[in-house]
Design a protein around this motif. Structure first.
Motif, PDB file in Angstrom:
ATOM      1  N   ALA A  76       2.765  82.143 145.258  1.00  0.00           N
ATOM      2  CA  ALA A  76       1.459  81.842 144.682  1.00  0.00           C
ATOM      3  C   ALA A  76       1.345  82.435 143.279  1.00  0.00           C
ATOM      4  CB  ALA A  76       0.355  82.391 145.580  1.00  0.00           C
ATOM      5  N   VAL A  77       1.757  83.679 143.102  1.00  0.00           N
ATOM      6  CA  VAL A  77       1.712  84.317 141.784  1.00  0.00           C
ATOM      7  C   VAL A  77       2.622  83.589 140.808  1.00  0.00           C
ATOM      8  CG1 VAL A  77       2.244  86.423 140.489  1.00  0.00           C
ATOM      9  CG2 VAL A  77       1.089  86.577 142.705  1.00  0.00           C
ATOM     10  N   PHE A  78       3.813  83.236 141.250  1.00  0.00           N
ATOM     11  CA  PHE A  78       4.771  82.527 140.401  1.00  0.00           C
ATOM     12  C   PHE A  78       4.199  81.200 139.901  1.00  0.00           C
ATOM     13  CE2 PHE A  78       8.050  79.147 140.454  1.00  0.00           C
ATOM     14  CZ  PHE A  78       8.838  79.569 139.396  1.00  0.00           C
ATOM     15  N   ALA A  79       3.722  80.376 140.822  1.00  0.00           N
ATOM     16  CA  ALA A  79       3.271  79.033 140.461  1.00  0.00           C
ATOM     17  C   ALA A  79       2.000  79.062 139.622  1.00  0.00           C
ATOM     18  CB  ALA A  79       3.053  78.205 141.729  1.00  0.00           C
ATOM     19  N   ILE A  80       1.023  79.825 140.060  1.00  0.00           N
ATOM     20  CA  ILE A  80      -0.257  79.846 139.347  1.00  0.00           C
ATOM     21  C   ILE A  80      -0.101  80.530 137.992  1.00  0.00           C
ATOM     22  CG2 ILE A  80      -2.618  80.726 139.415  1.00  0.00           C
ATOM     23  CD1 ILE A  80      -2.477  80.419 142.487  1.00  0.00           C
ATOM     24  N   GLY A  81       0.674  81.613 137.942  1.00  0.00           N
ATOM     25  CA  GLY A  81       0.865  82.319 136.676  1.00  0.00           C
ATOM     26  C   GLY A  81       1.499  81.453 135.609  1.00  0.00           C
ATOM     27  N   LEU A  82       2.551  80.707 135.980  1.00  0.00           N
ATOM     28  CA  LEU A  82       3.241  79.886 134.985  1.00  0.00           C
ATOM     29  C   LEU A  82       2.475  78.626 134.627  1.00  0.00           C
ATOM     30  CD1 LEU A  82       6.966  80.269 136.067  1.00  0.00           C
ATOM     31  CD2 LEU A  82       5.956  80.956 133.893  1.00  0.00           C
ATOM     32  N   THR A  83       1.716  78.079 135.563  1.00  0.00           N
ATOM     33  CA  THR A  83       0.950  76.885 135.205  1.00  0.00           C
ATOM     34  C   THR A  83      -0.199  77.218 134.263  1.00  0.00           C
ATOM     35  OG1 THR A  83       0.095  74.816 136.125  1.00  0.00           O
ATOM     36  CG2 THR A  83      -0.789  76.852 137.053  1.00  0.00           C
TER      37      THR A  83
ATOM     38  N   LEU B 276      -0.190  80.142 132.168  1.00  0.00           N
ATOM     39  CA  LEU B 276       0.226  80.919 131.000  1.00  0.00           C
ATOM     40  C   LEU B 276       1.631  80.598 130.492  1.00  0.00           C
ATOM     41  CD1 LEU B 276      -1.115  84.366 132.275  1.00  0.00           C
ATOM     42  CD2 LEU B 276      -2.232  82.836 130.651  1.00  0.00           C
ATOM     43  N   GLY B 277       2.371  79.744 131.199  1.00  0.00           N
ATOM     44  CA  GLY B 277       3.741  79.458 130.795  1.00  0.00           C
ATOM     45  C   GLY B 277       3.825  78.498 129.619  1.00  0.00           C
ATOM     46  N   LEU B 278       5.026  78.397 129.035  1.00  0.00           N
ATOM     47  CA  LEU B 278       5.277  77.461 127.942  1.00  0.00           C
ATOM     48  C   LEU B 278       5.453  76.053 128.492  1.00  0.00           C
ATOM     49  CD1 LEU B 278       7.951  79.350 125.780  1.00  0.00           C
ATOM     50  CD2 LEU B 278       5.564  78.903 125.147  1.00  0.00           C
ATOM     51  N   GLU B 279       5.104  75.073 127.673  1.00  0.00           N
ATOM     52  CA  GLU B 279       5.425  73.690 127.998  1.00  0.00           C
ATOM     53  C   GLU B 279       6.711  73.326 127.270  1.00  0.00           C
ATOM     54  OE1 GLU B 279       6.090  70.928 129.735  1.00  0.00           O
ATOM     55  OE2 GLU B 279       3.969  71.272 130.254  1.00  0.00           O
ATOM     56  N   ILE B 280       7.723  72.899 128.010  1.00  0.00           N
ATOM     57  CA  ILE B 280       9.018  72.599 127.398  1.00  0.00           C
ATOM     58  C   ILE B 280       9.357  71.116 127.446  1.00  0.00           C
ATOM     59  CG2 ILE B 280       9.914  74.892 127.961  1.00  0.00           C
ATOM     60  CD1 ILE B 280      11.537  73.519 130.220  1.00  0.00           C
ATOM     61  N   LYS B 281       8.469  70.311 127.999  1.00  0.00           N
ATOM     62  CA  LYS B 281       8.756  68.880 128.128  1.00  0.00           C
ATOM     63  C   LYS B 281       9.063  68.265 126.759  1.00  0.00           C
ATOM     64  CE  LYS B 281       6.724  64.443 129.387  1.00  0.00           C
ATOM     65  NZ  LYS B 281       5.481  63.730 129.766  1.00  0.00           N
ATOM     66  N   GLY B 282      10.242  67.642 126.647  1.00  0.00           N
ATOM     67  CA  GLY B 282      10.621  66.956 125.423  1.00  0.00           C
ATOM     68  C   GLY B 282      10.970  67.852 124.262  1.00  0.00           C
ATOM     69  N   LYS B 283      10.984  69.162 124.494  1.00  0.00           N
ATOM     70  CA  LYS B 283      11.255  70.095 123.404  1.00  0.00           C
ATOM     71  C   LYS B 283      12.762  70.261 123.210  1.00  0.00           C
ATOM     72  CE  LYS B 283       6.923  71.174 122.606  1.00  0.00           C
ATOM     73  NZ  LYS B 283       6.379  72.489 122.904  1.00  0.00           N
TER      74      LYS B 283
ATOM     75  N   GLY C  46       5.850  67.434 132.822  1.00  0.00           N
ATOM     76  CA  GLY C  46       5.802  68.714 132.132  1.00  0.00           C
ATOM     77  C   GLY C  46       5.989  69.892 133.063  1.00  0.00           C
ATOM     78  N   ALA C  47       6.440  71.000 132.492  1.00  0.00           N
ATOM     79  CA  ALA C  47       6.763  72.187 133.268  1.00  0.00           C
ATOM     80  C   ALA C  47       5.528  72.844 133.877  1.00  0.00           C
ATOM     81  CB  ALA C  47       7.509  73.194 132.385  1.00  0.00           C
ATOM     82  N   ARG C  48       4.442  72.873 133.143  1.00  0.00           N
ATOM     83  CA  ARG C  48       3.264  73.615 133.603  1.00  0.00           C
ATOM     84  C   ARG C  48       2.578  72.931 134.784  1.00  0.00           C
ATOM     85  NH1 ARG C  48      -0.023  75.921 128.439  1.00  0.00           N
ATOM     86  NH2 ARG C  48      -1.232  76.801 130.151  1.00  0.00           N
ATOM     87  N   LYS C  49       2.791  71.644 134.951  1.00  0.00           N
ATOM     88  CA  LYS C  49       2.280  70.954 136.134  1.00  0.00           C
ATOM     89  C   LYS C  49       3.309  70.993 137.265  1.00  0.00           C
ATOM     90  CE  LYS C  49      -0.646  67.774 133.500  1.00  0.00           C
ATOM     91  NZ  LYS C  49      -0.870  66.348 133.101  1.00  0.00           N
ATOM     92  N   ALA C  50       4.572  70.819 136.906  1.00  0.00           N
ATOM     93  CA  ALA C  50       5.619  70.784 137.923  1.00  0.00           C
ATOM     94  C   ALA C  50       5.752  72.106 138.667  1.00  0.00           C
ATOM     95  CB  ALA C  50       6.952  70.418 137.277  1.00  0.00           C
ATOM     96  N   VAL C  51       5.401  73.221 138.015  1.00  0.00           N
ATOM     97  CA  VAL C  51       5.562  74.518 138.655  1.00  0.00           C
ATOM     98  C   VAL C  51       4.544  74.741 139.779  1.00  0.00           C
ATOM     99  CG1 VAL C  51       4.025  75.903 137.185  1.00  0.00           C
ATOM    100  CG2 VAL C  51       6.119  76.932 138.102  1.00  0.00           C
ATOM    101  N   LEU C  52       3.565  73.846 139.904  1.00  0.00           N
ATOM    102  CA  LEU C  52       2.619  73.946 141.014  1.00  0.00           C
ATOM    103  C   LEU C  52       3.237  73.478 142.336  1.00  0.00           C
ATOM    104  CD1 LEU C  52      -0.694  72.694 139.360  1.00  0.00           C
ATOM    105  CD2 LEU C  52      -0.193  75.015 140.149  1.00  0.00           C
TER     106      LEU C  52
END
Length: 430
Positions: free
Chosen positions: A396-403, A405-412, A291-297
């Protein structure tokens, strides 16, 4: 199963990123020669103007792509412009001319960067879409490697010189153009066109430029757009130094000021290019699997990697430099592998390139350009602390912010937010 055509589209987008990556990073690798030729001491002006042009191009070509030209024509024209402008860079007779040409090169680069993502997103199956999109952006690694090789071999100051690097870059772009001849129009865009032809004029006008942008800030797109703008602005601000100034860190001798040979620098930056490529191979795959929200870390790994680059002397071992630059590039590039897999999925087909171009225009066009201009002065003064610290904070702001508050797009599927909103309305009406 992956089809042969999907592989062809992937190669076409990948090679486009290689062409623009080569064009962009030549500026950094040719810096000593450019300074000597034009009697300047900083890359701030061309770096800033390139970034501004890139943002304008992403937005402009996004509008034309969604509303007029379609995916294929845009895809062909952007690489054509890149080819012409990188060739014209070789003909520069003064710093003003060089900087202006770099602005227009940025315009086509911005269109090229985003057009490929949109076409590829609409041409591959959802189950491996993130993987393909991430790999496609990995063409930047090939461009980075070619820039290092050109600058250290036939285009070195003791050989043919910097102008021949841009001539070779233009020839490379011609080859990429040839690869694209067999690309077909996106089925998603063809569907939109067919639908629009059946609609009344009033409805067609509802997807005007103003409406397309305002739609990004309405309904299900409002919060994702705000989060994307904030987090991507930090990431873009952190990125420009690695595109324009990292070679200067080595030309200046690193933290100890001890210089190493040009051949050693070229070898070390091959490690950087490989790190970029591996990042694009893996980040999209990670997104598809967890998933995107984990991968962005994953990009958080940039923090220790940058600390290694900053504080480990570059003259200990060229192999150590190779490894450190590999790590720095890997974690830098995971964010850029995340981005093409994420942005085209968030927005609907009718405004996909317009929205992606608008995001790019704000984050890259403003924040990337601002940092390119700002850090040019610090680099010229050999003051690298603001550069490295800003990069670590930005990621740090990019990764933590999206994990968080970001959308999950896996399989969408594409257009999933619209489908979810439609289903919700239908449920409320029952």
């Amino acid at each position: 199963m992956v089809s042969k055509y999907e592989i062809v589209v992937l190669i076409a987008v990948f090679m486009g990123w290689a062409a623009v990556g080569l064009d962009i990073t030549l500026t950094g690798f040719l810096a000593p020669q450019l300074f000597s030729t034009f009697h300047v001491s900083s890359l701030s002006e061309p770096a800033f103007l390139f970034g501004i042009g890139d943002g304008i191009g992403a937005f402009l070509f996004g509008l034309l792509n969604d509303r007029l030209w379609g995916r294929k024509l845009t895809f062909m024209l952007t690489i054509t412009g890149t080819m012409i402008l990188t060739g014209l860079s070789a003909a520069s007779i003064n710093w003003t001319m060089y900087s202006i040409i770099r602005f227009f090169a940025g315009v086509f680069s911005g269109g090229e960067m985003t057009a490929g993502w949109v076409l590829l997103a609409e041409s591959v199956s959802p189950e491996f879409r993130s993987t393909f999109l991430s790999i496609s952006q990995g063409g930047i690694s090939l461009g980075y490697a070619l820039a290092a090789i050109f600058a250290g071999t036939f285009a070195a100051p003791t050989a043919l010189g910097w102008r021949w690097a841009y001539i070779a870059s233009a020839l490379f772009a011609i080859m990429v153009f040839g690869i694209r001849v067999g690309i077909r129009e996106s089925p998603y865009w063809e569907k939109i066109v067919a639908t629009a032809k059946r609609l009344q004029k009033e409805l067609a006008e509802s997807i005007s430029r103003r409406q397309a942008i305002s739609e990004m800030f309405k309904g299900p797109y409002l919060f994702p757009t705000i989060i994307i703008l904030i987090t991507f602005a930090f990431m873009m601000f952190a990125t420009s130094p690695k595109d324009f100034y990292y070679p200067s860190w080595y030309y200046q001798g690193g933290i100890t000021g001890v210089h190493i040979s040009e051949a050693a620098i070229t070898f070390a930056f091959i490690g950087f290019a490989i790190g970029q490529f591996v990042a694009n191979l893996t980040e999209g795959y990670i997104m598809d699997k967890i998933g995107a929200r984990k991968a962005v870390l994953v990009p958080l790994g940039l923090i220790p990697a940058v600390l290694l680059m900053w504080f480990v002397p570059i003259n200990i071992s060229v192999y150590l430099d190779f490894v450190i630059l590999f790590l720095v590039a890997y974690f830098f590039q995971t964010a850029w592998g995340f981005m093409p897999a994420y942005l085209p999925v968030v927005y609907p087909t009718r405004i996909r390139h317009t929205a992606t171009g608008f995001i790019w225009a704000i984050t890259y066009g403003i924040f990337y350009s601002l940092s390119a201009w700002l850090f040019g002065g610090f680099v010229a003064a050999h003051d690298w602390a603001p550069v490295f610290i800003s990069q670590m904070i930005g990621y740090a702001v990019f990764a933590i912010g999206l994990t968080l508050l970001g959308l999950e797009i896996k399989g969408k599927p594409l257009d999933f937010l619209e489908q979810e909103q439609k289903q919700k309305k239908e449920g409320d009406n029952k």
